[in-house]
Design a protein around this motif. Sequence first.
Motif, PDB file in Angstrom:
ATOM      1  N   ALA A 100       0.825  -1.206   0.000  1.00  0.00           N
ATOM      2  CA  ALA A 100       0.000   0.000   0.000  1.00  0.00           C
ATOM      3  C   ALA A 100       0.861   1.259   0.000  1.00  0.00           C
ATOM      4  CB  ALA A 100      -0.922  -0.004   1.220  1.00  0.00           C
ATOM      5  N   VAL A 101       1.975   1.248   0.723  1.00  0.00           N
ATOM      6  CA  VAL A 101       2.860   2.419   0.782  1.00  0.00           C
ATOM      7  C   VAL A 101       3.636   2.584  -0.523  1.00  0.00           C
ATOM      8  CG1 VAL A 101       4.905   3.361   1.921  1.00  0.00           C
ATOM      9  CG2 VAL A 101       3.062   2.378   3.292  1.00  0.00           C
ATOM     10  N   ALA A 102       4.036   1.467  -1.133  1.00  0.00           N
ATOM     11  CA  ALA A 102       4.826   1.535  -2.368  1.00  0.00           C
ATOM     12  C   ALA A 102       3.993   1.964  -3.566  1.00  0.00           C
ATOM     13  CB  ALA A 102       5.489   0.189  -2.644  1.00  0.00           C
ATOM     14  N   THR A 103       2.684   1.736  -3.533  1.00  0.00           N
ATOM     15  CA  THR A 103       1.847   2.057  -4.693  1.00  0.00           C
ATOM     16  C   THR A 103       1.810   3.555  -4.999  1.00  0.00           C
ATOM     17  OG1 THR A 103       0.496   0.085  -4.296  1.00  0.00           O
ATOM     18  CG2 THR A 103      -0.441   1.795  -5.698  1.00  0.00           C
ATOM     19  N   PRO A 104       1.630   4.462  -4.014  1.00  0.00           N
ATOM     20  CA  PRO A 104       1.710   5.894  -4.337  1.00  0.00           C
ATOM     21  C   PRO A 104       3.083   6.316  -4.858  1.00  0.00           C
ATOM     22  CG  PRO A 104       0.669   5.560  -2.199  1.00  0.00           C
ATOM     23  CD  PRO A 104       1.218   4.246  -2.614  1.00  0.00           C
ATOM     24  N   VAL A 105       4.136   5.657  -4.383  1.00  0.00           N
ATOM     25  CA  VAL A 105       5.468   5.956  -4.907  1.00  0.00           C
ATOM     26  C   VAL A 105       5.542   5.622  -6.387  1.00  0.00           C
ATOM     27  CG1 VAL A 105       7.932   5.418  -4.711  1.00  0.00           C
ATOM     28  CG2 VAL A 105       6.516   5.581  -2.645  1.00  0.00           C
ATOM     29  N   LEU A 106       4.964   4.485  -6.752  1.00  0.00           N
ATOM     30  CA  LEU A 106       4.917   4.103  -8.161  1.00  0.00           C
ATOM     31  C   LEU A 106       4.113   5.123  -8.962  1.00  0.00           C
ATOM     32  CD1 LEU A 106       5.439   2.031 -10.423  1.00  0.00           C
ATOM     33  CD2 LEU A 106       3.355   0.848  -9.691  1.00  0.00           C
ATOM     34  N   ALA A 107       2.986   5.560  -8.409  1.00  0.00           N
ATOM     35  CA  ALA A 107       2.146   6.533  -9.126  1.00  0.00           C
ATOM     36  C   ALA A 107       2.873   7.850  -9.331  1.00  0.00           C
ATOM     37  CB  ALA A 107       0.846   6.761  -8.337  1.00  0.00           C
ATOM     38  N   MET A 108       3.602   8.329  -8.310  1.00  0.00           N
ATOM     39  CA  MET A 108       4.293   9.612  -8.423  1.00  0.00           C
ATOM     40  C   MET A 108       5.509   9.557  -9.345  1.00  0.00           C
ATOM     41  SD  MET A 108       4.077  11.187  -4.560  1.00  0.00           S
ATOM     42  CE  MET A 108       4.869   9.753  -3.817  1.00  0.00           C
ATOM     43  N   SER A 109       6.094   8.365  -9.502  1.00  0.00           N
ATOM     44  CA  SER A 109       7.303   8.242 -10.318  1.00  0.00           C
ATOM     45  C   SER A 109       7.018   7.928 -11.777  1.00  0.00           C
ATOM     46  CB  SER A 109       8.216   7.159  -9.730  1.00  0.00           C
ATOM     47  OG  SER A 109       7.553   5.898  -9.705  1.00  0.00           O
ATOM     48  N   LEU A 110       5.742   7.776 -12.150  1.00  0.00           N
ATOM     49  CA  LEU A 110       5.397   7.494 -13.546  1.00  0.00           C
ATOM     50  C   LEU A 110       5.943   8.586 -14.465  1.00  0.00           C
ATOM     51  CD1 LEU A 110       1.681   6.244 -13.480  1.00  0.00           C
ATOM     52  CD2 LEU A 110       3.707   4.923 -14.059  1.00  0.00           C
ATOM     53  N   GLY A 111       6.723   8.177 -15.446  1.00  0.00           N
ATOM     54  CA  GLY A 111       7.262   9.126 -16.403  1.00  0.00           C
ATOM     55  C   GLY A 111       8.369  10.001 -15.877  1.00  0.00           C
ATOM     56  N   ARG A 112       8.753   9.814 -14.617  1.00  0.00           N
ATOM     57  CA  ARG A 112       9.803  10.644 -14.038  1.00  0.00           C
ATOM     58  C   ARG A 112      11.073   9.855 -13.767  1.00  0.00           C
ATOM     59  NH1 ARG A 112       5.027  12.543 -11.500  1.00  0.00           N
ATOM     60  NH2 ARG A 112       4.635  14.778 -11.865  1.00  0.00           N
ATOM     61  N   SER A 113      10.939   8.698 -13.148  1.00  0.00           N
ATOM     62  CA  SER A 113      12.115   7.911 -12.788  1.00  0.00           C
ATOM     63  C   SER A 113      11.806   6.432 -12.949  1.00  0.00           C
ATOM     64  CB  SER A 113      12.541   8.211 -11.341  1.00  0.00           C
ATOM     65  OG  SER A 113      13.549   7.305 -10.919  1.00  0.00           O
ATOM     66  N   VAL A 114      12.415   5.795 -13.944  1.00  0.00           N
ATOM     67  CA  VAL A 114      12.216   4.373 -14.153  1.00  0.00           C
ATOM     68  C   VAL A 114      12.804   3.582 -12.988  1.00  0.00           C
ATOM     69  CG1 VAL A 114      12.757   2.419 -15.656  1.00  0.00           C
ATOM     70  CG2 VAL A 114      12.149   4.627 -16.651  1.00  0.00           C
ATOM     71  N   ALA A 115      13.934   4.068 -12.436  1.00  0.00           N
ATOM     72  CA  ALA A 115      14.563   3.361 -11.321  1.00  0.00           C
ATOM     73  C   ALA A 115      13.644   3.340 -10.104  1.00  0.00           C
ATOM     74  CB  ALA A 115      15.895   4.020 -10.967  1.00  0.00           C
ATOM     75  N   LEU A 116      13.019   4.480  -9.798  1.00  0.00           N
ATOM     76  CA  LEU A 116      12.111   4.536  -8.657  1.00  0.00           C
ATOM     77  C   LEU A 116      10.866   3.683  -8.912  1.00  0.00           C
ATOM     78  CD1 LEU A 116      11.744   5.757  -5.873  1.00  0.00           C
ATOM     79  CD2 LEU A 116      10.629   7.740  -6.935  1.00  0.00           C
ATOM     80  N   MET A 117      10.390   3.670 -10.155  1.00  0.00           N
ATOM     81  CA  MET A 117       9.274   2.799 -10.502  1.00  0.00           C
ATOM     82  C   MET A 117       9.634   1.335 -10.253  1.00  0.00           C
ATOM     83  SD  MET A 117       7.979   4.489 -14.094  1.00  0.00           S
ATOM     84  CE  MET A 117       7.033   3.027 -14.472  1.00  0.00           C
ATOM     85  N   ALA A 118      10.851   0.969 -10.627  1.00  0.00           N
ATOM     86  CA  ALA A 118      11.278  -0.416 -10.456  1.00  0.00           C
ATOM     87  C   ALA A 118      11.360  -0.788  -8.982  1.00  0.00           C
ATOM     88  CB  ALA A 118      12.621  -0.642 -11.133  1.00  0.00           C
ATOM     89  N   VAL A 119      11.887   0.114  -8.161  1.00  0.00           N
ATOM     90  CA  VAL A 119      11.976  -0.161  -6.727  1.00  0.00           C
ATOM     91  C   VAL A 119      10.582  -0.324  -6.133  1.00  0.00           C
ATOM     92  CG1 VAL A 119      12.660   0.800  -4.493  1.00  0.00           C
ATOM     93  CG2 VAL A 119      14.206   0.973  -6.453  1.00  0.00           C
ATOM     94  N   ALA A 120       9.676   0.591  -6.490  1.00  0.00           N
ATOM     95  CA  ALA A 120       8.307   0.488  -5.975  1.00  0.00           C
ATOM     96  C   ALA A 120       7.649  -0.803  -6.449  1.00  0.00           C
ATOM     97  CB  ALA A 120       7.494   1.706  -6.429  1.00  0.00           C
ATOM     98  N   GLY A 121       7.877  -1.174  -7.711  1.00  0.00           N
ATOM     99  CA  GLY A 121       7.310  -2.424  -8.228  1.00  0.00           C
ATOM    100  C   GLY A 121       7.827  -3.635  -7.480  1.00  0.00           C
ATOM    101  N   ALA A 122       9.127  -3.625  -7.142  1.00  0.00           N
ATOM    102  CA  ALA A 122       9.702  -4.750  -6.401  1.00  0.00           C
ATOM    103  C   ALA A 122       9.078  -4.857  -5.014  1.00  0.00           C
ATOM    104  CB  ALA A 122      11.213  -4.581  -6.292  1.00  0.00           C
ATOM    105  N   VAL A 123       8.850  -3.719  -4.347  1.00  0.00           N
ATOM    106  CA  VAL A 123       8.238  -3.742  -3.011  1.00  0.00           C
ATOM    107  C   VAL A 123       6.794  -4.237  -3.088  1.00  0.00           C
ATOM    108  CG1 VAL A 123       7.537  -2.314  -1.052  1.00  0.00           C
ATOM    109  CG2 VAL A 123       9.747  -1.926  -2.152  1.00  0.00           C
ATOM    110  N   ILE A 124       6.069  -3.780  -4.108  1.00  0.00           N
ATOM    111  CA  ILE A 124       4.691  -4.250  -4.275  1.00  0.00           C
ATOM    112  C   ILE A 124       4.672  -5.760  -4.509  1.00  0.00           C
ATOM    113  CG2 ILE A 124       2.659  -4.133  -5.766  1.00  0.00           C
ATOM    114  CD1 ILE A 124       3.390  -1.174  -6.259  1.00  0.00           C
TER     115      ILE A 124
END
Length: 424
Positions: A100-124
């Motif tokens: 639940a905490v990682a999902t907003p991180v993924l939403a905020m990093s869309l189109g901004r940071s692929v690395a942060l998206m990947a980290v959030a995806g791994a946590v989810i």
Amino acid sequence: MAGPPASTLEPVTADRPRSVLREVSFLRLWAGSTASGLATWAMPFILGLAVLHSAITPTALGLVLAVRTVGFLIAVPVGGVLADRWSRRSVVLWSSLAAAVATPVLAMSLGRSVALMAVAGAVIGAGQGACRPAFQALTAEVVRPGRRQQANAAMTLAVRVTTLAGPALAALLATVLDVPTLLLGSGVLWLAAALLPPRGKPAPAPAPDGAERPGFTAEFADGVREARRHPWFLGGLVALAAVIATGYSATGVVLPMVSRDRYGTEAVLATAVTAYTAGALFGALLISRWRPRFQGWAALAALACYGFAPLSLWLPGPVALVVVAYAVAGVGIELFNVPWFTAIQREVEPRRLARVSSLDFMVSYGLAPVGLALIAPAVDAFGPGPVLGLCTLVCFLVPAGAALVPTARHFSRGGARSTPEAVA
């Protein structure tokens, strides 16, 4: 003393205990598990919408989904050990909260940071993986033995309904909400999965003062030893892995190709997938009430029915043949899944239940991407015909071989006496 009838369909009588669906504790568990399943399904679909809207690239989508799968597979055995070491409810809580905490991180990093998206995806993915064996073990704590098959059928019914209705609902919401908002909605689902389930049994007593708790590897190995005590589990797991790695993967890759090249329309793909889901819904409804005399043999025979799906793609025939074959495969997979989960909850030593369940999820979920990755090169090298023929044979023969394993007849080391009716 006469044996039980060949099969039974449970009657609803006035003096029969009320349905598990009327128990508040199970309904809370069902709602939490359904929320986690819907959130798990929603993420790749929503990210696919992000690609269509040019918010992310297909490469970024593939990376995020890949690391999510890796996180899932790593967390499944960890979650199994933790759920046997601590409270199953607490593992569901913290793993779902992590997602639940990682999902907003993924939403905020869309189109901004692929690395942060990947980290959030791994946590989810890790949250998804850790909660699966914990949910399985928590079901055994919340639901009495005689009602677990009905409970597991209700769980899988929810999964099939969301699979059938979810795409239409998401597409409808996408007309009024943007992709980040849809992702935040999936985060709310993870929050519901964390907070809704009821309390199960207390955590095991801690080790006495001065005694060292076994390490992760030792505790996981203890779960493997428990699994090896049940030949029916090992045989069934091999059969399930074979069907997933061949039949499921082959139809996932070849069905779109056959739909386009043989029938000249993509409607065959959509119709076959819908028929599979509808068949699974019917199978879950049927097995919620039906108790075959030889439960294990019936379940393995149902699993083998998945072979009709690649067979229908292998043999030329009308569209109706493909649709019917996929419906039969859907019925069969649930006639296997529900007794399989119920037998694990009934037969496995309760203190090791989550670890044994994690082995099930590791093999079934882990082999799916491997099979999908290998089928396409095999089709390119040998053509779809030989590949589909081999997959059909594997789907039919491996479950038949598993039925010959000792204790497979009833999915029980104790024989027919351990059926759910006997333990009600």
